[in-house]
Design a protein around this motif. Structure first.
Motif, PDB file in Angstrom:
ATOM      1  N   SER A 113      10.712  -3.696 -11.657  1.00 38.00           N
ATOM      2  CA  SER A 113      10.365  -4.088 -12.015  1.00 38.00           C
ATOM      3  C   SER A 113      11.484  -3.726 -13.316  1.00 38.00           C
ATOM      4  O   SER A 113      11.654  -2.944 -14.102  1.00 38.00           O
ATOM      5  CB  SER A 113       9.858  -4.209 -12.737  1.00 38.00           C
ATOM      6  OG  SER A 113       9.059  -5.508 -13.662  1.00 38.00           O
ATOM      7  N   GLY A 114      12.013  -5.209 -14.109  1.00 36.70           N
ATOM      8  CA  GLY A 114      13.364  -5.342 -15.233  1.00 36.70           C
ATOM      9  C   GLY A 114      14.011  -4.876 -14.516  1.00 36.70           C
ATOM     10  O   GLY A 114      15.235  -4.009 -15.507  1.00 36.70           O
ATOM     11  N   THR A 115      15.125  -4.426 -13.463  1.00 35.70           N
ATOM     12  CA  THR A 115      16.379  -4.018 -13.527  1.00 35.70           C
ATOM     13  C   THR A 115      16.465  -4.734 -12.365  1.00 35.70           C
ATOM     14  O   THR A 115      16.096  -5.375 -11.623  1.00 35.70           O
ATOM     15  CB  THR A 115      16.351  -2.303 -12.657  1.00 35.70           C
ATOM     16  OG1 THR A 115      15.807  -2.436 -11.255  1.00 35.70           O
ATOM     17  CG2 THR A 115      15.177  -1.435 -13.707  1.00 35.70           C
ATOM     18  N   LEU A 116      17.668  -4.024 -11.423  1.00 36.51           N
ATOM     19  CA  LEU A 116      18.320  -4.591 -10.728  1.00 36.51           C
ATOM     20  C   LEU A 116      18.982  -3.831  -9.555  1.00 36.51           C
ATOM     21  O   LEU A 116      20.147  -4.387  -8.648  1.00 36.51           O
ATOM     22  CB  LEU A 116      20.385  -5.276 -11.257  1.00 36.51           C
ATOM     23  CG  LEU A 116      20.266  -6.691 -12.493  1.00 36.51           C
ATOM     24  CD1 LEU A 116      22.062  -6.292 -13.051  1.00 36.51           C
ATOM     25  CD2 LEU A 116      19.367  -8.264 -11.785  1.00 36.51           C
ATOM     26  N   TYR A 117      18.368  -3.010  -9.723  1.00 33.92           N
ATOM     27  CA  TYR A 117      18.196  -1.962  -8.077  1.00 33.92           C
ATOM     28  C   TYR A 117      17.370  -2.113  -7.410  1.00 33.92           C
ATOM     29  O   TYR A 117      16.191  -2.457  -7.443  1.00 33.92           O
ATOM     30  CB  TYR A 117      17.849  -0.199  -9.159  1.00 33.92           C
ATOM     31  CG  TYR A 117      18.846  -0.068 -10.445  1.00 33.92           C
ATOM     32  CD1 TYR A 117      19.919  -0.355  -9.812  1.00 33.92           C
ATOM     33  CD2 TYR A 117      18.020   0.134 -11.200  1.00 33.92           C
ATOM     34  CE1 TYR A 117      20.634   0.220 -11.087  1.00 33.92           C
ATOM     35  CE2 TYR A 117      18.764   0.953 -12.298  1.00 33.92           C
ATOM     36  CZ  TYR A 117      20.072   1.375 -12.256  1.00 33.92           C
ATOM     37  OH  TYR A 117      20.444   1.494 -13.268  1.00 33.92           O
ATOM     38  N   GLU A 118      17.958  -2.052  -6.199  1.00 32.62           N
ATOM     39  CA  GLU A 118      17.040  -2.083  -5.080  1.00 32.62           C
ATOM     40  C   GLU A 118      16.279  -1.591  -4.320  1.00 32.62           C
ATOM     41  O   GLU A 118      16.596  -0.089  -4.187  1.00 32.62           O
ATOM     42  CB  GLU A 118      17.858  -3.330  -3.982  1.00 32.62           C
ATOM     43  CG  GLU A 118      19.029  -4.311  -4.269  1.00 32.62           C
ATOM     44  CD  GLU A 118      19.409  -5.012  -3.337  1.00 32.62           C
ATOM     45  OE1 GLU A 118      19.497  -4.165  -2.288  1.00 32.62           O
ATOM     46  OE2 GLU A 118      19.631  -6.571  -3.566  1.00 32.62           O
ATOM     47  N   ASP A 119      15.265  -1.233  -3.661  1.00 23.11           N
ATOM     48  CA  ASP A 119      14.689  -0.211  -2.203  1.00 23.11           C
ATOM     49  C   ASP A 119      14.844  -0.897  -1.317  1.00 23.11           C
ATOM     50  O   ASP A 119      14.288  -1.888  -1.212  1.00 23.11           O
ATOM     51  CB  ASP A 119      13.196   0.305  -3.028  1.00 23.11           C
ATOM     52  CG  ASP A 119      12.925   0.708  -4.786  1.00 23.11           C
ATOM     53  OD1 ASP A 119      13.865   1.957  -5.135  1.00 23.11           O
ATOM     54  OD2 ASP A 119      11.385   0.965  -4.959  1.00 23.11           O
ATOM     55  N   MET A 120      14.772   0.006  -0.499  1.00 27.62           N
ATOM     56  CA  MET A 120      14.645  -0.156   1.107  1.00 27.62           C
ATOM     57  C   MET A 120      13.379   0.867   1.582  1.00 27.62           C
ATOM     58  O   MET A 120      14.030   2.165   1.805  1.00 27.62           O
ATOM     59  CB  MET A 120      16.300  -0.409   1.829  1.00 27.62           C
ATOM     60  CG  MET A 120      16.383  -0.671   2.803  1.00 27.62           C
ATOM     61  SD  MET A 120      18.029  -0.921   3.159  1.00 27.62           S
ATOM     62  CE  MET A 120      17.975  -1.827   4.585  1.00 27.62           C
ATOM     63  N   TYR A 121      13.499  -0.281   2.944  1.00 34.06           N
ATOM     64  CA  TYR A 121      12.791   0.806   3.508  1.00 34.06           C
ATOM     65  C   TYR A 121      12.550   0.553   5.749  1.00 34.06           C
ATOM     66  O   TYR A 121      12.448  -0.204   5.173  1.00 34.06           O
ATOM     67  CB  TYR A 121      10.856   1.024   3.663  1.00 34.06           C
ATOM     68  CG  TYR A 121      10.955   1.515   2.080  1.00 34.06           C
ATOM     69  CD1 TYR A 121      10.185   3.364   2.628  1.00 34.06           C
ATOM     70  CD2 TYR A 121      10.558   0.947   1.164  1.00 34.06           C
ATOM     71  CE1 TYR A 121       9.207   3.031   1.123  1.00 34.06           C
ATOM     72  CE2 TYR A 121      10.273   1.670  -0.759  1.00 34.06           C
ATOM     73  CZ  TYR A 121       9.696   2.919   0.192  1.00 34.06           C
ATOM     74  OH  TYR A 121       9.053   3.225  -0.953  1.00 34.06           O
ATOM     75  N   TRP A 122      12.608   1.429   5.919  1.00 36.23           N
ATOM     76  CA  TRP A 122      12.746   1.367   7.409  1.00 36.23           C
ATOM     77  C   TRP A 122      11.797   1.630   8.297  1.00 36.23           C
ATOM     78  O   TRP A 122      10.625   3.212   8.165  1.00 36.23           O
ATOM     79  CB  TRP A 122      13.539   2.275   7.680  1.00 36.23           C
ATOM     80  CG  TRP A 122      15.946   2.393   7.841  1.00 36.23           C
ATOM     81  CD1 TRP A 122      16.623   1.344   8.402  1.00 36.23           C
ATOM     82  CD2 TRP A 122      15.626   2.559   6.273  1.00 36.23           C
ATOM     83  NE1 TRP A 122      16.724   1.306   7.710  1.00 36.23           N
ATOM     84  CE2 TRP A 122      17.947   1.559   6.469  1.00 36.23           C
ATOM     85  CE3 TRP A 122      15.437   3.138   5.147  1.00 36.23           C
ATOM     86  CZ2 TRP A 122      18.216   1.385   5.411  1.00 36.23           C
ATOM     87  CZ3 TRP A 122      16.611   2.929   4.175  1.00 36.23           C
ATOM     88  CH2 TRP A 122      17.802   2.045   4.335  1.00 36.23           C
ATOM     89  N   ILE A 123      11.190   1.011   9.505  1.00 41.58           N
ATOM     90  CA  ILE A 123       9.777   0.843   9.476  1.00 41.58           C
ATOM     91  C   ILE A 123      10.323   1.280  11.691  1.00 41.58           C
ATOM     92  O   ILE A 123      10.513   0.556  11.748  1.00 41.58           O
ATOM     93  CB  ILE A 123       8.890  -0.274   9.377  1.00 41.58           C
ATOM     94  CG1 ILE A 123       8.980   0.240   8.007  1.00 41.58           C
ATOM     95  CG2 ILE A 123       7.611   0.109  10.108  1.00 41.58           C
ATOM     96  CD1 ILE A 123       7.802  -1.468   7.127  1.00 41.58           C
ATOM     97  N   ASP A 124       9.804   2.166  12.349  1.00 38.44           N
ATOM     98  CA  ASP A 124       9.892   1.917  13.310  1.00 38.44           C
ATOM     99  C   ASP A 124       9.062   0.848  14.287  1.00 38.44           C
ATOM    100  O   ASP A 124       7.874   1.135  13.736  1.00 38.44           O
ATOM    101  CB  ASP A 124       9.690   3.768  13.815  1.00 38.44           C
ATOM    102  CG  ASP A 124       9.607   3.294  15.368  1.00 38.44           C
ATOM    103  OD1 ASP A 124      10.305   2.184  16.202  1.00 38.44           O
ATOM    104  OD2 ASP A 124       9.951   4.736  15.808  1.00 38.44           O
ATOM    105  N   LEU A 125       9.204   0.341  14.794  1.00 38.38           N
ATOM    106  CA  LEU A 125       8.493  -1.075  15.270  1.00 38.38           C
ATOM    107  C   LEU A 125       7.515  -0.868  16.164  1.00 38.38           C
ATOM    108  O   LEU A 125       6.789  -1.435  16.613  1.00 38.38           O
ATOM    109  CB  LEU A 125       9.570  -2.658  15.247  1.00 38.38           C
ATOM    110  CG  LEU A 125       9.864  -2.704  14.139  1.00 38.38           C
ATOM    111  CD1 LEU A 125      10.898  -3.966  14.873  1.00 38.38           C
ATOM    112  CD2 LEU A 125       9.194  -3.953  14.013  1.00 38.38           C
TER     113      LEU A 125
END
Length: 166
Positions: free
Chosen positions: A28-40
Motif C-alpha cells: 500500500s502506498g508504493t509502486l512495488y509489486e508482490d507475486m505468488y505462484w500456486i500449484d493448481l
C-alpha cells in the motif's frame, strides 16, 4: 463476491482472497509489486516474490526460476499498484513460462484474469498503445483498448472479474 467468481473451487478462491489482502496491505502506498505462484494440482503456494523493490515489475530470484521450471500447472497472482490491466510483459511471461492462468490484483479493487498462448512483440504493443493515446484516450483507456484489439488478433485472453460473474 469478485473472488467467488474467479473459479468453481472455493478453496482456491479463498487462497486468492487472502493473498490479495496480504499483497495490498504490504505494498500500500508504493509502486512495488508482490507475486505468488500456486500449484493448481495441490493448491499449495509454491513460490513468492515479496521483497523486491523494483517499481511496477517482478524480478525472479534463482529460487523462483527453479520453481517455474519444476511445476507444470501454475497460477500466478500479482499486484498492480497502478491498477492497470495486465501488461504485455505479464502476457509474455504467462506464455514463455507456460502458466495456466494469471491474475492481477489492483489497488483500486479491480481483478483481472489473463493467459496467453503466444507472445506479442512489445514494439507492436507499444505502437498500438501509442495510436490510442494519440486519439486522446487516457493511459488506462489506451491500454484497455490495446489489449482488446490484441486479443482479437492474437491468442491472448483477459477479462475483468466483477461481482456479477457469480
Amino acid at each position: 463476491n469478485k473472488f467467488d467468481a474467479i473459479s468453481n473451487n472455493t478453496k482456491l478462491n479463498r487462497i486468492l482472497y487472502q493473498l490479495a489482502k496480504k499483497m495490498l496491505l504490504h505494498r500500500s502506498g508504493t509502486l512495488y509489486e508482490d507475486m505468488y505462484w500456486i500449484d493448481l494440482d495441490t493448491l499449495e503456494i509454491v513460490g513468492q516474490e515479496i521483497d523486491r523493490n523494483i517499481e511496477e515489475a517482478i524480478e525472479y530470484s534463482k529460487q523462483t526460476e527453479s520453481i517455474v521450471k519444476k511445476y507444470q500447472n501454475l497460477l500466478t497472482v500479482h499486484s498492480h499498484p497502478n491498477s492497470f490491466p495486465p501488461s504485455i510483459a505479464d502476457f509474455n511471461s504467462n506464455y514463455f513460462n507456460n502458466y495456466a492462468i494469471g491474475i492481477v490484483i489492483c489497488h483500486d479493487g479491480k481483478i483481472y484474469i489473463y493467459n496467453a498462448e503466444e507472445s506479442i512483440s512489445e514494439i507492436y504493443y507499444n505502437m498500438t498503445l501509442a495510436e490510442y493515446k494519440n486519439q486522446g484516450y487516457t493511459d488506462f483507456e489506451a491500454q484497455d483498448y490495446t489489449l482488446k484489439e490484441l486479443s482479437n488478433k492474437f491468442q491472448i485472453r483477459f477479462k475483468e472479474v466483477t461481482g456479477d460473474d457469480v
